[in-house]
Design a protein around this motif. Structure first.
Motif, PDB file in Angstrom:
ATOM      1  N   LYS A  78       0.765  -1.149   0.153  1.00  0.00           N
ATOM      2  CA  LYS A  78      -0.166   0.072  -0.163  1.00  0.00           C
ATOM      3  C   LYS A  78       0.818   1.348   0.013  1.00  0.00           C
ATOM      4  O   LYS A  78       0.328   2.349  -0.615  1.00  0.00           O
ATOM      5  CB  LYS A  78      -0.927  -0.013   1.239  1.00  0.00           C
ATOM      6  CG  LYS A  78      -0.385  -0.052   2.494  1.00  0.00           C
ATOM      7  CD  LYS A  78      -1.487  -0.395   3.526  1.00  0.00           C
ATOM      8  CE  LYS A  78      -1.029  -0.531   4.892  1.00  0.00           C
ATOM      9  NZ  LYS A  78      -2.116  -1.008   6.026  1.00  0.00           N
ATOM     10  N   ASP A  92      -7.869   4.744   8.863  1.00  0.00           N
ATOM     11  CA  ASP A  92      -9.164   4.121   8.614  1.00  0.00           C
ATOM     12  C   ASP A  92      -9.753   3.878  10.116  1.00  0.00           C
ATOM     13  O   ASP A  92      -9.528   2.893  10.666  1.00  0.00           O
ATOM     14  CB  ASP A  92      -9.400   3.035   7.571  1.00  0.00           C
ATOM     15  CG  ASP A  92     -10.922   2.693   7.629  1.00  0.00           C
ATOM     16  OD1 ASP A  92     -11.714   3.484   7.365  1.00  0.00           O
ATOM     17  OD2 ASP A  92     -11.406   1.429   8.047  1.00  0.00           O
ATOM     18  N   SER A  95     -11.240   0.596  10.865  1.00  0.00           N
ATOM     19  CA  SER A  95     -10.415  -0.559  10.837  1.00  0.00           C
ATOM     20  C   SER A  95      -9.317  -0.410  12.012  1.00  0.00           C
ATOM     21  O   SER A  95      -9.036  -1.260  12.807  1.00  0.00           O
ATOM     22  CB  SER A  95      -9.248  -0.577   9.499  1.00  0.00           C
ATOM     23  OG  SER A  95     -10.236  -0.643   8.330  1.00  0.00           O
ATOM     24  N   VAL A 120      -4.550   3.563   5.258  1.00  0.00           N
ATOM     25  CA  VAL A 120      -5.410   3.205   3.933  1.00  0.00           C
ATOM     26  C   VAL A 120      -5.025   4.292   3.019  1.00  0.00           C
ATOM     27  O   VAL A 120      -4.591   5.301   3.703  1.00  0.00           O
ATOM     28  CB  VAL A 120      -6.881   2.913   3.934  1.00  0.00           C
ATOM     29  CG1 VAL A 120      -7.243   1.624   4.523  1.00  0.00           C
ATOM     30  CG2 VAL A 120      -7.471   4.140   4.377  1.00  0.00           C
ATOM     31  N   SER A 124      -9.626   6.478  -0.907  1.00  0.00           N
ATOM     32  CA  SER A 124      -9.854   4.895  -1.525  1.00  0.00           C
ATOM     33  C   SER A 124     -11.020   4.398  -0.885  1.00  0.00           C
ATOM     34  O   SER A 124     -11.632   4.812   0.106  1.00  0.00           O
ATOM     35  CB  SER A 124      -8.951   3.859  -1.261  1.00  0.00           C
ATOM     36  OG  SER A 124      -8.459   3.633   0.129  1.00  0.00           O
ATOM     37  N   THR A 125     -11.833   3.556  -1.552  1.00  0.00           N
ATOM     38  CA  THR A 125     -12.775   2.700  -0.946  1.00  0.00           C
ATOM     39  C   THR A 125     -12.430   1.666  -0.051  1.00  0.00           C
ATOM     40  O   THR A 125     -11.473   0.682  -0.653  1.00  0.00           O
ATOM     41  CB  THR A 125     -13.612   2.139  -2.372  1.00  0.00           C
ATOM     42  OG1 THR A 125     -14.417   3.419  -2.807  1.00  0.00           O
ATOM     43  CG2 THR A 125     -14.735   1.244  -1.562  1.00  0.00           C
ATOM     44  N   VAL A 126     -12.593   1.471   1.160  1.00  0.00           N
ATOM     45  CA  VAL A 126     -12.081   0.588   1.912  1.00  0.00           C
ATOM     46  C   VAL A 126     -12.895  -1.066   1.688  1.00  0.00           C
ATOM     47  O   VAL A 126     -13.998  -0.749   2.057  1.00  0.00           O
ATOM     48  CB  VAL A 126     -11.950   0.894   3.565  1.00  0.00           C
ATOM     49  CG1 VAL A 126     -11.462  -0.186   4.314  1.00  0.00           C
ATOM     50  CG2 VAL A 126     -11.382   2.308   3.592  1.00  0.00           C
ATOM     51  N   MET A 137      -8.593  -2.339  -0.242  1.00  0.00           N
ATOM     52  CA  MET A 137      -8.951  -0.870  -0.606  1.00  0.00           C
ATOM     53  C   MET A 137      -8.933  -0.853  -2.076  1.00  0.00           C
ATOM     54  O   MET A 137      -8.427  -1.845  -2.744  1.00  0.00           O
ATOM     55  CB  MET A 137      -8.056   0.133  -0.164  1.00  0.00           C
ATOM     56  CG  MET A 137      -6.495  -0.079  -0.556  1.00  0.00           C
ATOM     57  SD  MET A 137      -5.274   0.575   0.770  1.00  0.00           S
ATOM     58  CE  MET A 137      -5.278  -0.508   1.915  1.00  0.00           C
ATOM     59  N   VAL A 139      -8.976   1.976  -5.261  1.00  0.00           N
ATOM     60  CA  VAL A 139      -8.635   3.346  -5.677  1.00  0.00           C
ATOM     61  C   VAL A 139      -8.406   3.657  -7.145  1.00  0.00           C
ATOM     62  O   VAL A 139      -8.026   2.604  -7.737  1.00  0.00           O
ATOM     63  CB  VAL A 139      -7.330   3.893  -4.793  1.00  0.00           C
ATOM     64  CG1 VAL A 139      -6.009   3.382  -5.411  1.00  0.00           C
ATOM     65  CG2 VAL A 139      -7.347   5.556  -5.120  1.00  0.00           C
ATOM     66  N   TYR A 167     -17.850  -4.201  -5.773  1.00  0.00           N
ATOM     67  CA  TYR A 167     -17.168  -3.051  -6.360  1.00  0.00           C
ATOM     68  C   TYR A 167     -17.087  -2.922  -7.571  1.00  0.00           C
ATOM     69  O   TYR A 167     -17.184  -1.810  -8.268  1.00  0.00           O
ATOM     70  CB  TYR A 167     -15.841  -2.763  -5.244  1.00  0.00           C
ATOM     71  CG  TYR A 167     -14.994  -1.578  -5.924  1.00  0.00           C
ATOM     72  CD1 TYR A 167     -15.250  -0.214  -5.455  1.00  0.00           C
ATOM     73  CD2 TYR A 167     -14.267  -1.518  -7.070  1.00  0.00           C
ATOM     74  CE1 TYR A 167     -14.698   0.815  -6.072  1.00  0.00           C
ATOM     75  CE2 TYR A 167     -13.397  -0.568  -7.470  1.00  0.00           C
ATOM     76  CZ  TYR A 167     -13.614   0.609  -6.892  1.00  0.00           C
ATOM     77  OH  TYR A 167     -12.850   1.788  -7.389  1.00  0.00           O
TER      78      TYR A 167
END
Length: 413
Positions: A78, A92, A95, A120, A124-126, A137, A139, A167
């Motif tokens: 990441k 996050d 998390s 994260v 981004s979408t976690v 995640m 992105v 997603y």
């Protein structure tokens, strides 16, 4: 959309673990209509990972990463992706709370590096981790999708199913689902099968037809893309019909089945029982049959009659047959199948006798094999000349036995 899977982990390069994640993700993506063009594996090194990402950006629209999300210094995925998309890492809250509660519930002290797992990429979408600590995640940067998943399969698979796949399908609405059907053949080689079907294979674009040779058998994977399930089925049915018209005599099953599974399934459906007399196979076939729980419902028993004397004294093959034709003969094979059927009071008896090597026997070359099947109405014997090592000859003998059993059982249906 062109997808690429980038697996991160030096243990993959060292051969310490198998990259099962790539296999799983490839199947899942294919099912929703995303084409996998490349698989990449890179070690736990940020410089080499960055180089791999730069190469992938030039050829793929969707980059899926597995591994490297953990708490240690060699977990660099990441951090490296964050640099590529030019976004910082942020905690996050959900998390971080989940990680803290994990340690509290176990009365353990959370070390500072464990907080790293809650970082994260900003914006981004976690993707929640229901089976572990590190979240995934997703992105997007410059039209390229980056999805990051943890390495352990027990964490990755539920995350992909529950968060990753939704997603993708919601953000890529124009996906056309893909469906495959595998036809399994035995008794015909890959080259002959391809020759028989060459014009059909060359004429197909949707569905596509891909031959694949296995150990002693051949498969054809039919793959179709269409938005409607009924149309996909119809298209697969049509091309399968063309194939079966030419080589249907060698078709024994579909998808993930095997010759052994087909034998067992058919025995169970017909409420029939089987017993075995094994010489060169040394009990291998009986062992495979009894691997299945509940085998007692179809398997009566076996005699491993490796020595000629045992064929006579225990199994009951006549001394005249053994003296006149030898232990490796069709006559002996038939008596072996007949005798084991009677001794075990089964519906079917099957026997295996032959020369597995390394030396000839009774002037018969290595690879000479006789397989006999006795039923209530008939007795048949097959003479084979099998190549390969001693172990391969034994294994291929069993596969041939399964194939002949399937053919005989299908005649009863």
């Amino acid at each position: 959309m062109k997808a690429e899977i980038i697996a991160v982990g030096s243990e993959l390069l060292l051969g310490q673990i198998t990259n099962t994640n790539a296999t799983y993700i490839s199947k899942q993506l294919a099912n929703i209509g995303i084409d996998i063009y490349y698989h990449t594996v890179v070690g736990d090194n940020d410089v080499r990972l960055k180089d791999a990402i730069e190469v992938a950006k030039g050829r793929s629209d969707l980059l899926i990463f597995t591994g490297g999300l953990g708490p240690t210094k060699d977990d660099v995925t990441k951090e490296t992706v964050a640099q590529i998309v030019e976004q910082p890492l942020v905690y996050d809250p959900a998390s971080l709370q989940a990680i803290e509660e994990f340690f509290t519930s176990r009365n353990k002290t959370m070390t500072e590096n464990n907080k790293k797992q809650a970082l994260v990429i900003k914006g981004s979408t976690v993707l929640a981790n229901e089976c572990g600590l590190a979240p995934g995640m997703a992105v997007v940067k410059d039209g390229i999708y980056y999805l990051l998943f943890p390495g352990p399969p027990k964490e990755l698979q539920p995350m992909f199913e529950n968060a990753g796949k939704p997603y993708l399908t919601s953000n890529l609405p124009d996906l056309v689902p893909l469906e495959s059907r595998v036809l399994r053949f035995f008794g015909i080689g890959e080259s002959r099968l391809e020759t028989e079907l060459m014009d059909i294979i060359e004429a197909q674009s949707n569905p596509t037809i891909a031959p694949l040779a296995g150990e002693g058998e051949v498969t054809l994977r039919l793959t179709v893309k269409h938005i409607e399930p009924d149309v996909r089925k119809q298209m697969l049915d049509e091309v399968e019909k063309k194939i079966v018209e030419r080589v249907g005599e060698f078709l024994y099953g579909y998808d993930d089945t095997s010759l052994l599974e087909e034998v067992i399934d058919t025995l169970l459906k017909q409420n029939m029982t089987i017993s075995t007399a094994e010489s060169l196979t040394g009990g291998m076939f009986s062992e495979q049959l009894t691997n299945l729980p509940g085998a007692s419902s179809f398997f009566k028993g076996a005699i491993v009659c490796y020595a000629t004397k045992v064929k006579e004294t225990l199994l009951g093959v006549s001394s005249e047959t053994l003296q006149q034709f030898g232990a490796v003969s069709k006559e002996t094979a038939i008596e072996m199948a007949r005798q084991i059927k009677q001794l075990c009071d089964s519906n079917i008896g099957i026997s295996f006798t032959g020369v597995a090597g390394p030396d000839p026997q009774e002037d018969k070359p290595v690879g000479t094999v006789f397989i006999a099947i006795a039923t209530n109405t008939k007795e048949v014997v097959h003479e084979l000349h099998i190549t390969g090592s001693r172990q391969q000859i034994r294994e291929r003998t069993i596969k041939n036995g399964c194939y002949y059993l399937v053919k005989e059982l299908k005649k009863v249906e």
